[in-house]
Design an enzyme around this catalytic site. Structure first.
Site, PDB file in Angstrom:
ATOM      1  N   ARG A   1       2.526 -19.552  49.331  1.00 17.98           N
ATOM      2  CA  ARG A   1       2.249 -20.528  50.389  1.00 17.98           C
ATOM      3  C   ARG A   1       3.477 -20.808  51.244  1.00 17.98           C
ATOM      4  O   ARG A   1       3.356 -21.193  52.403  1.00 17.98           O
ATOM      5  CB  ARG A   1       1.777 -21.853  49.787  1.00 17.98           C
ATOM      6  CG  ARG A   1       0.483 -21.759  48.994  1.00 17.98           C
ATOM      7  CD  ARG A   1       0.023 -23.148  48.636  1.00 17.98           C
ATOM      8  NE  ARG A   1      -0.115 -23.955  49.845  1.00 17.98           N
ATOM      9  CZ  ARG A   1      -0.533 -25.213  49.809  1.00 17.98           C
ATOM     10  NH1 ARG A   1      -0.802 -25.779  48.642  1.00 17.98           N
ATOM     11  NH2 ARG A   1      -0.645 -25.924  50.916  1.00 17.98           N
TER      12      ARG A   1
ATOM     13  N   ASN B   1       7.083 -25.602  57.579  1.00 22.13           N
ATOM     14  CA  ASN B   1       6.811 -27.000  57.942  1.00 22.13           C
ATOM     15  C   ASN B   1       7.088 -27.322  59.407  1.00 22.13           C
ATOM     16  O   ASN B   1       6.905 -28.454  59.835  1.00 22.13           O
ATOM     17  CB  ASN B   1       7.575 -27.933  57.010  1.00 22.13           C
ATOM     18  CG  ASN B   1       6.979 -27.892  55.614  1.00 22.13           C
ATOM     19  OD1 ASN B   1       5.880 -27.360  55.415  1.00 22.13           O
ATOM     20  ND2 ASN B   1       7.701 -28.422  54.651  1.00 22.13           N
TER      21      ASN B   1
ATOM     22  N   ARG C   1      -0.659 -39.002  47.968  1.00 25.05           N
ATOM     23  CA  ARG C   1      -0.445 -38.596  49.363  1.00 25.05           C
ATOM     24  C   ARG C   1      -1.511 -39.123  50.324  1.00 25.05           C
ATOM     25  O   ARG C   1      -2.194 -38.347  50.996  1.00 25.05           O
ATOM     26  CB  ARG C   1      -0.304 -37.094  49.463  1.00 25.05           C
ATOM     27  CG  ARG C   1       0.792 -36.571  48.532  1.00 25.05           C
ATOM     28  CD  ARG C   1       1.043 -35.102  48.683  1.00 25.05           C
ATOM     29  NE  ARG C   1       1.709 -34.798  49.936  1.00 25.05           N
ATOM     30  CZ  ARG C   1       2.075 -33.567  50.279  1.00 25.05           C
ATOM     31  NH1 ARG C   1       1.829 -32.569  49.458  1.00 25.05           N
ATOM     32  NH2 ARG C   1       2.680 -33.325  51.410  1.00 25.05           N
TER      33      ARG C   1
ATOM     34  N   ASP D   1      12.077 -31.515  48.916  1.00 22.41           N
ATOM     35  CA  ASP D   1      11.647 -30.123  48.752  1.00 22.41           C
ATOM     36  C   ASP D   1      12.737 -29.237  48.150  1.00 22.41           C
ATOM     37  O   ASP D   1      12.502 -28.047  47.925  1.00 22.41           O
ATOM     38  CB  ASP D   1      11.191 -29.550  50.099  1.00 22.41           C
ATOM     39  CG  ASP D   1       9.919 -30.225  50.598  1.00 22.41           C
ATOM     40  OD1 ASP D   1       9.589 -30.042  51.777  1.00 22.41           O
ATOM     41  OD2 ASP D   1       9.286 -30.944  49.807  1.00 22.41           O
TER      42      ASP D   1
ATOM     43  N   CYS E   1      -2.672 -34.356  45.586  1.00 20.69           N
ATOM     44  CA  CYS E   1      -2.254 -33.029  45.125  1.00 20.69           C
ATOM     45  C   CYS E   1      -1.353 -33.192  43.916  1.00 20.69           C
ATOM     46  O   CYS E   1      -1.081 -34.319  43.501  1.00 20.69           O
ATOM     47  CB  CYS E   1      -1.577 -32.247  46.248  1.00 20.69           C
ATOM     48  SG  CYS E   1       0.142 -32.674  46.483  1.00 20.69           S
TER      49      CYS E   1
HETATM   50  C1  EPZ Z   1       5.912 -33.232  54.572  1.00 23.11           C
HETATM   51  O1  EPZ Z   1       4.749 -33.689  53.880  1.00 23.11           O
HETATM   52  C2  EPZ Z   1       6.139 -31.789  54.105  1.00 23.11           C
HETATM   53  N1  EPZ Z   1       4.972 -30.998  54.431  1.00 23.11           N
HETATM   54  C3  EPZ Z   1       6.368 -31.787  52.598  1.00 23.11           C
HETATM   55  O2  EPZ Z   1       6.695 -30.451  52.198  1.00 23.11           O
HETATM   56  C4  EPZ Z   1       7.566 -32.669  52.275  1.00 23.11           C
HETATM   57  O3  EPZ Z   1       7.716 -32.752  50.875  1.00 23.11           O
HETATM   58  C5  EPZ Z   1       7.342 -34.087  52.833  1.00 23.11           C
HETATM   59  O4  EPZ Z   1       7.061 -34.031  54.235  1.00 23.11           O
HETATM   60  C6  EPZ Z   1       8.557 -34.982  52.641  1.00 23.11           C
HETATM   61  O5  EPZ Z   1       9.678 -34.421  53.208  1.00 23.11           O
HETATM   62  C7  EPZ Z   1       4.821 -30.547  55.720  1.00 23.11           C
HETATM   63  O6  EPZ Z   1       5.611 -30.807  56.609  1.00 23.11           O
HETATM   64  C8  EPZ Z   1       3.620 -29.700  55.987  1.00 23.11           C
HETATM   65  P1  EPZ Z   1       5.196 -37.596  54.022  1.00 23.11           P
HETATM   66  P2  EPZ Z   1       4.031 -35.047  54.318  1.00 23.11           P
HETATM   67  O7  EPZ Z   1       4.017 -38.061  54.792  1.00 23.11           O
HETATM   68  O8  EPZ Z   1       4.217 -35.281  55.763  1.00 23.11           O
HETATM   69  C9  EPZ Z   1       3.608 -41.383  51.582  1.00 23.11           C
HETATM   70  C10 EPZ Z   1       6.570 -28.470  50.918  1.00 23.11           C
HETATM   71  O9  EPZ Z   1       6.936 -28.285  49.749  1.00 23.11           O
HETATM   72  N2  EPZ Z   1       2.623 -41.558  52.690  1.00 23.11           N
HETATM   73  O10 EPZ Z   1       6.517 -37.624  54.700  1.00 23.11           O
HETATM   74  O11 EPZ Z   1       2.652 -35.011  53.770  1.00 23.11           O
HETATM   75  C11 EPZ Z   1       3.408 -40.087  50.802  1.00 23.11           C
HETATM   76  O12 EPZ Z   1       2.444 -40.235  49.796  1.00 23.11           O
HETATM   77  C12 EPZ Z   1       5.817 -29.779  51.280  1.00 23.11           C
HETATM   78  O13 EPZ Z   1       6.777 -27.691  51.843  1.00 23.11           O
HETATM   79  C13 EPZ Z   1       1.789 -42.661  52.676  1.00 23.11           C
HETATM   80  O14 EPZ Z   1       1.825 -43.485  51.752  1.00 23.11           O
HETATM   81  O15 EPZ Z   1       4.894 -36.115  53.501  1.00 23.11           O
HETATM   82  C14 EPZ Z   1       4.814 -39.825  50.262  1.00 23.11           C
HETATM   83  O16 EPZ Z   1       5.006 -40.572  49.092  1.00 23.11           O
HETATM   84  C15 EPZ Z   1       5.453 -30.563  50.068  1.00 23.11           C
HETATM   85  N3  EPZ Z   1       0.922 -42.816  53.713  1.00 23.11           N
HETATM   86  C16 EPZ Z   1       5.697 -40.339  51.392  1.00 23.11           C
HETATM   87  O17 EPZ Z   1       4.899 -41.223  52.172  1.00 23.11           O
HETATM   88  C17 EPZ Z   1       0.845 -41.926  54.762  1.00 23.11           C
HETATM   89  O18 EPZ Z   1       0.030 -42.099  55.675  1.00 23.11           O
HETATM   90  C18 EPZ Z   1       6.270 -39.260  52.310  1.00 23.11           C
HETATM   91  O19 EPZ Z   1       5.231 -38.378  52.632  1.00 23.11           O
HETATM   92  C19 EPZ Z   1       1.708 -40.826  54.756  1.00 23.11           C
HETATM   93  C20 EPZ Z   1       2.599 -40.651  53.710  1.00 23.11           C
END
Ligand code: EPZ
Length: 416
Positions: free
Chosen positions: A396, A23, A121, A304, A116
């Protein structure tokens, strides 16, 4: 599809080295799009998602030269600022090309990632931030069509904490005209590692690691050398495995300071933890005690690590409450753990886990990356054999998983 066969019931002993962070590597690879000069990276993990990102960037005209110890990305010219659905659907992090492409080329066509297994997301915060910087973004045939003559700095207050949202906007702002202030920004160590790389490329960034990041845009960025930070989730996964299975392990090449919440909970479970520079020793001689966790943005307990701690709770002494506040559908592993004899009751976004004396090996199905890590931990503890199907999820995010577990004395075998 490959499966993983685990013969459980053996304590873990030994030493392994953790890999670079998936990440952190993914957004940092996208940062190469911001410069016409080469970006040389070390400690890049050998993972399917990293290969997917390399393929995606290569389709845009980036040369990706992967040697044993170093990966050199060179976006001398971006010939095709497009991220196609075929690749984006396999890896949501592909959305991280949107900000850099817009900033460097003034245009981008990026497939909407879609939902997903763990949640809907959406990427509305990414879009909202780029629009605040002057971009025009429309959704056409499942693609975000984005354009901007030159992005300009803005004050952006994010409605919620988003890791890749913060990273996308930080990269876009690095080449924008004027100053950008990101408020309610994500504080994850991976955001800080990306900022470190961008600063090495010549970006003007302050406050990464806090919830307020200030970026003063520059006309162009140079090349740089950067070492990707260690993977704190991989580290936490092996530590939780040892706490559940018992034993004594040493992890080297880690970043202990990025794991505070996880280490605190492992100590609460009865593990003895010692830190020696970048090495972490964990020893536990008795059945772990039940610990409750509540996921939240960094520096709180990581979502995570939730599945791994649910597996630990399945064999702990007592009852643990596992509360998931980040993703709306991140308990798929609970159903599979029940197949191994776990006592889990789901109540909304909380799982009530009553520890049992022993789990029994069985056939289970992986549903997402971290859920599969939880099943691996349960399989290491369960009596007899556990066979995990669809382990492509593990590939992955975990480099050389079988090799590392075998080095710790576990009996694991990949069934092709
Ligand atoms: C990052 O995902 C990580 N992935 C995820 O790891 C991790 O679970 C997550 O952050 C939370 O820590 C990478 O860094 C590649 P978020 P990300 O945007 O950025 C909502 C793994 O297992 N949201 O922080 O996609 C979203 O739906 C993966 O390695 C909106 O509503 O997560 C979630 O409920 C899985 N609108 C929350 O915010 C947006 O525009 C946090 O998601 C963006 C997010």
């Amino acid at each position: 599809m490959d499966k993983l066969k685990i013969t459980g019931g053996r304590a873990l002993e030994g030493e392994v080295r953790v890999s670079g962070a998936k990440n952190a590597a993914l957004p940092i690879m996208c940062a190469a799009l911001l410069s016409a000069k080469p970006l040389a990276l070390t400690n890049v993990p050998r993972l399917r998602d990293v290969s997917t990102m390399a393929k995606l960037l290569a389709q845009m005209g980036v040369t990706v030269n992967r040697q044993e110890a170093k990966t050199v990305l060179h976006a001398k010219e971006i010939t095709e600022p497009t991220a196609a659905y075929e690749l984006v659907k396999t890896m949501r992090a592909s959305v991280l090309v949107l900000g850099p492409l817009l900033a460097r080329c003034g245009e981008a066509k990026v497939s909407l990632p879609g939902g997903c297994a763990i949640g809907a997301r959406p990427v509305d915060q990414h879009v909202k931030g780029l629009q605040a910087m002057g971009a025009t973004i429309s959704i056409e045939h499942g693609y975000m069509q984005a354009s901007a003559s030159r992005l300009r700095g803005a004050r952006i207050v994010m409605d919620l904490v988003t890791v890749t949202g913060t990273e996308n906007l930080m990269m876009a702002a690095a080449l924008a005209e004027g100053e950008t202030l990101l408020e309610n920004a994500a504080r994850e160590p991976e955001v800080v590692d990306l900022a470190r790389c961008l600063i090495a490329m010549g970006a003007k960034i302050e406050g990464a690691g806090s919830d307020q990041i200030r970026i003063r845009g520059v006309p162009s960025l140079g090349g740089a050398e950067h070492r990707v930070m260690p993977d704190r989730i991989e580290t936490g996964t092996y530590l939780a495995a040892a706490a559940a299975a018992g034993g004594k392990i040493r992890l080297t090449g880690t970043a202990p300071e990025s794991l505070d919440a996880t280490l605190d909970k492992l100590r609460e479970a009865g593990a003895r933890i010692e830190i020696h520079g970048s090495s972490i020793d964990l020893e536990i001689a008795r059945r772990p005690g039940a610990v409750s966790v509540r996921t939240a943005p960094y520096p709180a307990f990581a979502t995570d690590m939730q599945a791994q701690f649910m597996a630990l709770a399945c064999v702990a002494d007592g009852t643990a409450l596992i509360t998931e506040t980040i993703f709306e559908n991140r308990f798929m592993h609970a159903i599979e753990l029940q197949r191994l004899g776990a006592d889990i009751r789901l109540e909304g976004n909380t799982a009530v886990v009553k520890g049992v004396e022993r789990l029994q090996g069985a056939a289970v199905m992986a549903t997402d990356l971290r859920a599969s890590a939880g099943l691996v931990i349960a399989g290491l503890v369960a009596e007899g054999q556990t066979v995990i199907d669809r382990i492509y999820h593990l590939d992955r995010g975990y480099e050389a998983l079988e090799g590392k577990l075998t080095a710790l004395g576990a009996r694991v075998e990949r069934i092709k």
